[in-house]
Motif scaffolding. Structure first.
Motif, PDB file in Angstrom:
ATOM      1  N   UNK A  66       6.313  -0.613  10.255  1.00  0.00           N
ATOM      2  CA  UNK A  66       6.399  -0.004   8.926  1.00  0.00           C
ATOM      3  C   UNK A  66       5.477   1.210   8.813  1.00  0.00           C
ATOM      4  N   UNK A  67       4.376   1.196   9.600  1.00  0.00           N
ATOM      5  CA  UNK A  67       3.448   2.326   9.576  1.00  0.00           C
ATOM      6  C   UNK A  67       3.977   3.486  10.415  1.00  0.00           C
ATOM      7  N   UNK A  68       4.867   3.154  11.349  1.00  0.00           N
ATOM      8  CA  UNK A  68       5.362   4.176  12.280  1.00  0.00           C
ATOM      9  C   UNK A  68       6.076   5.290  11.525  1.00  0.00           C
ATOM     10  N   UNK A  69       6.837   4.909  10.514  1.00  0.00           N
ATOM     11  CA  UNK A  69       7.617   5.921   9.808  1.00  0.00           C
ATOM     12  C   UNK A  69       6.755   6.937   9.055  1.00  0.00           C
ATOM     13  N   UNK A  70       5.900   6.495   8.086  1.00  0.00           N
ATOM     14  CA  UNK A  70       5.127   7.505   7.348  1.00  0.00           C
ATOM     15  C   UNK A  70       4.004   8.145   8.151  1.00  0.00           C
ATOM     16  N   UNK A  71       3.346   7.385   9.026  1.00  0.00           N
ATOM     17  CA  UNK A  71       2.156   7.912   9.696  1.00  0.00           C
ATOM     18  C   UNK A  71       2.453   8.499  11.078  1.00  0.00           C
TER      19      UNK A  71
ATOM     20  N   UNK B  69       0.855  -1.182   0.000  1.00  0.00           N
ATOM     21  CA  UNK B  69       0.000   0.000   0.000  1.00  0.00           C
ATOM     22  C   UNK B  69       0.892   1.233   0.000  1.00  0.00           C
ATOM     23  N   UNK B  70       0.354   2.302  -0.544  1.00  0.00           N
ATOM     24  CA  UNK B  70       1.091   3.551  -0.580  1.00  0.00           C
ATOM     25  C   UNK B  70       0.490   4.494   0.456  1.00  0.00           C
ATOM     26  N   UNK B  71       1.328   5.069   1.271  1.00  0.00           N
ATOM     27  CA  UNK B  71       0.843   6.048   2.245  1.00  0.00           C
ATOM     28  C   UNK B  71       1.387   7.414   1.836  1.00  0.00           C
ATOM     29  N   UNK B  72       0.470   8.332   1.562  1.00  0.00           N
ATOM     30  CA  UNK B  72       0.875   9.665   1.096  1.00  0.00           C
ATOM     31  C   UNK B  72       0.531  10.693   2.166  1.00  0.00           C
ATOM     32  N   UNK B  73       1.529  11.422   2.634  1.00  0.00           N
ATOM     33  CA  UNK B  73       1.297  12.466   3.634  1.00  0.00           C
ATOM     34  C   UNK B  73       1.963  13.750   3.163  1.00  0.00           C
TER      35      UNK B  73
ATOM     36  N   UNK C 239       7.347  -8.592  15.887  1.00  0.00           N
ATOM     37  CA  UNK C 239       6.686  -7.447  15.256  1.00  0.00           C
ATOM     38  C   UNK C 239       5.173  -7.589  15.391  1.00  0.00           C
ATOM     39  N   UNK C 240       4.511  -6.477  15.687  1.00  0.00           N
ATOM     40  CA  UNK C 240       3.048  -6.487  15.761  1.00  0.00           C
ATOM     41  C   UNK C 240       2.481  -6.268  14.356  1.00  0.00           C
ATOM     42  N   UNK C 241       1.615  -7.173  13.922  1.00  0.00           N
ATOM     43  CA  UNK C 241       0.949  -7.015  12.626  1.00  0.00           C
ATOM     44  C   UNK C 241      -0.504  -6.630  12.860  1.00  0.00           C
ATOM     45  N   UNK C 242      -0.955  -5.573  12.193  1.00  0.00           N
ATOM     46  CA  UNK C 242      -2.337  -5.102  12.340  1.00  0.00           C
ATOM     47  C   UNK C 242      -3.106  -5.406  11.066  1.00  0.00           C
ATOM     48  N   UNK C 243      -4.377  -5.827  11.186  1.00  0.00           N
ATOM     49  CA  UNK C 243      -5.163  -6.112   9.981  1.00  0.00           C
ATOM     50  C   UNK C 243      -5.243  -4.870   9.082  1.00  0.00           C
TER      51      UNK C 243
END
Ligand SMILES: [Zn+2]
Length: 385
Positions: A40-45, A14-18, A93-97
């Motif tokens: 992996x979400x910690x960095x962009x979000x 997925x692409x996260x755009x901020x 690592x914690x994986x979230x749905x």
């Protein structure tokens, strides 16, 4: 076949755009459910995670989402929301749905996040200016409603609890399938009309009876439970037909007692001790207000559903339903027809019948909310509940 299609459609990335830049995050499917690693979400979000035993607290934009590792739901702002898969820990690592990020986050924080399913892309928007966030109500062009409302839709039964098998439903179909079908169609219709909807279950899983009302907490105006009726064996078994809508109260007639007993019977699928005596909960209810509001909601929904139903209009009924008693909001239970009657069973088992029922319930809900908004406007109030 359907499963195969779903797997193909799941994004690998997925692409996260901020406003701070873009990042690609890979999606894993090792447990059969699409998931993303929290790190992996910690960095962009800018999301942070803290683990305390099996509880994971995920902070996004100063909002806290609480997950239990292994359980397919999360808590947010005092309410619980279902997930199609459970968070899990692998390789430290914690994986979230992905469902949480792609579906719930944009719905719960609509001014900040938008999910584009075709591009598998999550857009973060800049924080709204203070003036725009002041919350001046605007009229919804479809419904005429001025305030935001959240409806909890509860498809009865699920998983190991099939509900009533009936006699006249299509082969292999039981009450739990009908309630889920109508529930999802109802969600789609309410969302189309600009309302927020939480489903207590979106798949064939069992949510125990005592937990269902927990979905209706801080951010919830109404609780609507969907069920299918059945007559016990006997002379009238296949003749009795039609729709009836319940609100919580003491049962007054034998028929009302039978339906309440049948629906409360799902308690046997609940962990021991989680139920609590119904009398206690009933005594504890703020009976007057919820009773009056629930009765009015029941009346409006019953009127709309009876108008499109092939069976009889059996009217508004009252019964001691555990699932309604604990919701602490106006709440109703719609018995959408009899699975023991030929005509009702065919209607309930058809997509067209389910769609008609869902649209009619949505009409009743919107009519109730319009009335409610007029009432609070008349008394000088202006707060959405
Ligand atoms: Zn039921």
């Amino acid at each position: 076949m359907v499963l195969l299609l779903l797997v193909v459609l799941l994004p690998q990335q997925i692409l996260i755009a901020t406003s701070r830049g873009q990042a690609s995050v890979s999606v894993t499917n090792e447990t059969g459910t699409a998931a993303v690693a929290a790190v992996l979400l910690a960095h962009p979000l800018g999301l942070t995670v803290s683990l305390d035993g099996a509880t994971a607290r995920v902070t996004l934009n100063d909002r806290v989402f609480e997950f239990d590792v292994g359980s397919p739901f999360f808590r947010y702002d005092g309410a619980a929301y279902p997930l199609v898969g459970a968070p899990y820990i692998a390789r430290d690592t914690l994986f979230l749905p992905l469902h949480w990020l792609a579906d719930h986050v944009p719905r719960l924080l609509p001014s900040r996040y938008r999910w584009n399913p075709l591009l598998a892309r999550l857009d973060e928007r800049p924080a709204p200016a203070a003036a725009a966030a002041a919350g001046v109500p605007t009229t919804n062009p479809i419904t005429g409603l001025r305030l935001a409302h959240t409806i909890v839709v509860d498809p009865g039964h699920g998983g190991i609890d099939p509900g009533n098998p009936g006699l006249t439903l299509p082969r292999g179909v039981t009450e739990k399938d009908i309630t889920l079908g109508i529930g999802k169609l109802l969600r789609a219709e309410l969302v189309r009309r600009g309302l927020n909807v939480v489903l207590t279950r979106a798949t064939d899983t069992l949510i125990d009876l005592a937990s269902r009302p927990l979905f209706c907490r801080a951010d919830c105006d109404l609780f609507v439970s969907i069920h299918v009726n059945a007559m016990p064996a006997g002379r009238r078994q296949t003749q009795v037909n039609g729709v009836e809508t319940y609100f919580v109260s003491d049962a007054k007639t034998e028929d009302q007692k039978r339906v309440a007993q049948m629906e409360n019977d799902a308690l046997r699928f609940s962990p021991a001790g989680s139920g609590g005596p119904l009398g206690f909960i009933l005594n504890d209810l703020q009976l007057n207000e919820y009773l009056r509001e629930s009765a009015r909601l029941a009346e409006l929904v019953q009127g709309k559903v009876a108008a499109i139903h092939p069976g009889e209009d059996r009217g508004v009924q009252q019964g001691p339903f555990l699932v309604l008693a604990a919701a602490r909001r106006p709440s109703i239970l719609v018995e959408t027809g009899f699975a023991t009657n030929q005509k009702d069973g065919a209607f309930l088992g058809s997509t067209e019948g389910q769609r008609k029922i869902a649209l009619a319930i949505a009409d009743g809900i919107v009519a109730y909310l319009l009335e409610f908004e007029r009432k609070i406007a008349g008394t000088g109030g202006g707060q959405a509940r």
